[in-house]
Write an enzyme that holds these catalytic residues in place. Structure first.
Site: not given
Length: 411
Positions: A73, A126, A198, A223
């Protein structure tokens, strides 16, 4: 997060210094990885392990002292290469990669803000980020202050002694409007407040917010950076001290939103062709935007590198190209948008972006459908019923134009 000088116990990790003076595309292919350190494998191996073994208690202790390199992790060699490469390309000191773009946003906010703190955001975000700031953060006592950051001077009234961060997207999803990173950062820094951007719509091939004064950059790696629509991922990039906090507090203990090593491998693979793909996306999108702008059925088009775009000058200042994202509306409005989308034969009706495939969707239709199960679902600020968002892919642009023209016929 981790400095480039930190090494694993069994495998020397290259620090990437030999690529420091090389061009963007060369660094996108080579930075942070030396085949000689991995049994001469040309491609980074995928380390599929949940934990790590050590030859002694002392070696185990040393790994713990390096920021918890004990468990998958918190550390994986494949994801570390991706973190180093992304940080290098963005001009950041360090990076952390996460399971999704929303995991990156959650890790950012929940690591840096506490009960009683305030977050300033642009009025348009978003849609899932909107849900987080409207519904999630108030539950934790974090106040969110929406501001129209198209006018950076509005920050002076919005920032208080409790403000910890200013957060915005540019280009803005789904409007494809542009915010002035340098002007916003200058205002925020005057008040001692960090700025997070962003930059998903642009990618580091076209825009590097840190060069314009931002402190932290967020990407949905799903993306453009990955670019092939086959995996999810997110990234946070910035100064080493903040990124160490985001890793140690956020990833390890709060969200646990680890990026899978195979996903990191796929994103590294996509990153190698980022500049080539972004050039094609942008060239095709500009051609399509000009065709749409002249079409009698189209009432408006928003694409940053159109000369008629209101933010064209800012886009030219901080972006190398206009990206593959554009928005437009039809004179026929909501019903016309639905009719046009149903007529499409080549473009794919889908909600993501940045793929090799061209993707198109109508936010108002999705919102109305969601309202049947979520009464609080609503349109994002500035987004009208007519708005259609188009992510231009890598197909032959003439084929895309032909499909759009036949779908618009008679509307």
């Amino acid at each position: 997060m981790r400095s480039n000088s930190d090494h694993g116990e069994h495998q020397e990790q290259p620090d990437g210094s030999h690529t420091a003076s090389l061009g963007f595309d060369t660094r996108a292919i080579h930075h942070g990885f030396d085949p000689a350190a991995f049994k001469r494998a040309v491609q980074p191996p995928v380390f599929l392990t949940s934990t790590y073994g050590f030859e002694s208690v002392e070696a185990n202790d040393a790994a713990a002292a390096l920021g918890g390199r004990l468990y998958a992790r918190e550390y994986n060699p494949t994801t570390e290469i991706l973190e180093q490469r992304l940080a290098n390309l963005e001009g950041a000191e360090a990076g952390v990669v996460l399971s999704t773009g929303m995991a990156a946003f959650g890790t950012l906010i929940l690591s840096l803000l506490s009960q009683g703190d305030e977050l300033v955001v642009h009025k348009t975000l978003y849609s899932n980020t909107v849900a987080m700031v409207e519904q999630g953060l108030p539950r934790f006592g974090i106040k969110v202050v929406p501001v129209d950051l198209a006018d950076p001077s509005k920050l002076d009234a919005a920032i208080t002694e409790r403000t910890q961060l200013v957060y915005f997207e540019t280009p803005v999803n789904p409007l494809s409007s542009i915010l002035d990173i340098a002007a916003i950062a200058k205002r925020a820094h005057t008040h001692g407040v960090k700025v997070a951007v962003d930059s998903t719509f642009a990618s580091p091939a076209l825009q590097r917010p840190i060069e314009h004064g931002a402190d932290i950059v967020l990407h949905s790696l799903t993306k453009y950076i990955s670019g092939h629509g086959d995996t999810l991922g997110g990234a946070l990039l910035g100064d080493a001290e903040t990124l160490y906090r985001l890793h140690e507090t956020g990833l390890r203990y709060i969200t646990g939103a680890t990026l899978a090593p195979h996903s990191a491998f796929l994103i590294l693979r996509g990153l190698k062709t980022l500049s080539l793909r972004m050039e094609r996306h942008g060239t095709s999108a500009l051609a399509i935007a000009r065709i749409l702008e002249a079409h009698p059925a189209v009432s408006w088009v928003s694409y940053p590198f159109l000369e008629t775009h209101p933010d064209h000058a800012i886009a030219r200042k901080q972006m190398a190209q206009g990206s593959g994202m554009l928005a437009f509306g039809l004179h026929a409005g909501f019903d016309g948008a639905r009719t046009m989308l149903d007529r499409l034969k080549l473009l794919t009706r889908a909600v993501s972006l940045g793929d090799t495939d061209s993707l198109i969707y109508h936010p108002a239709s999705i919102t109305r459908a969601r309202q049947s199960v979520r009464k609080d679902a609503h349109m994002i600020s500035g987004v009208g019923d007519d708005l259609i968002r188009l992510s231009v892919g890598l197909e032959d642009v003439n084929d895309l134009i032909g499909d759009l023209r036949q779908a618009l016929r008679g509307l």
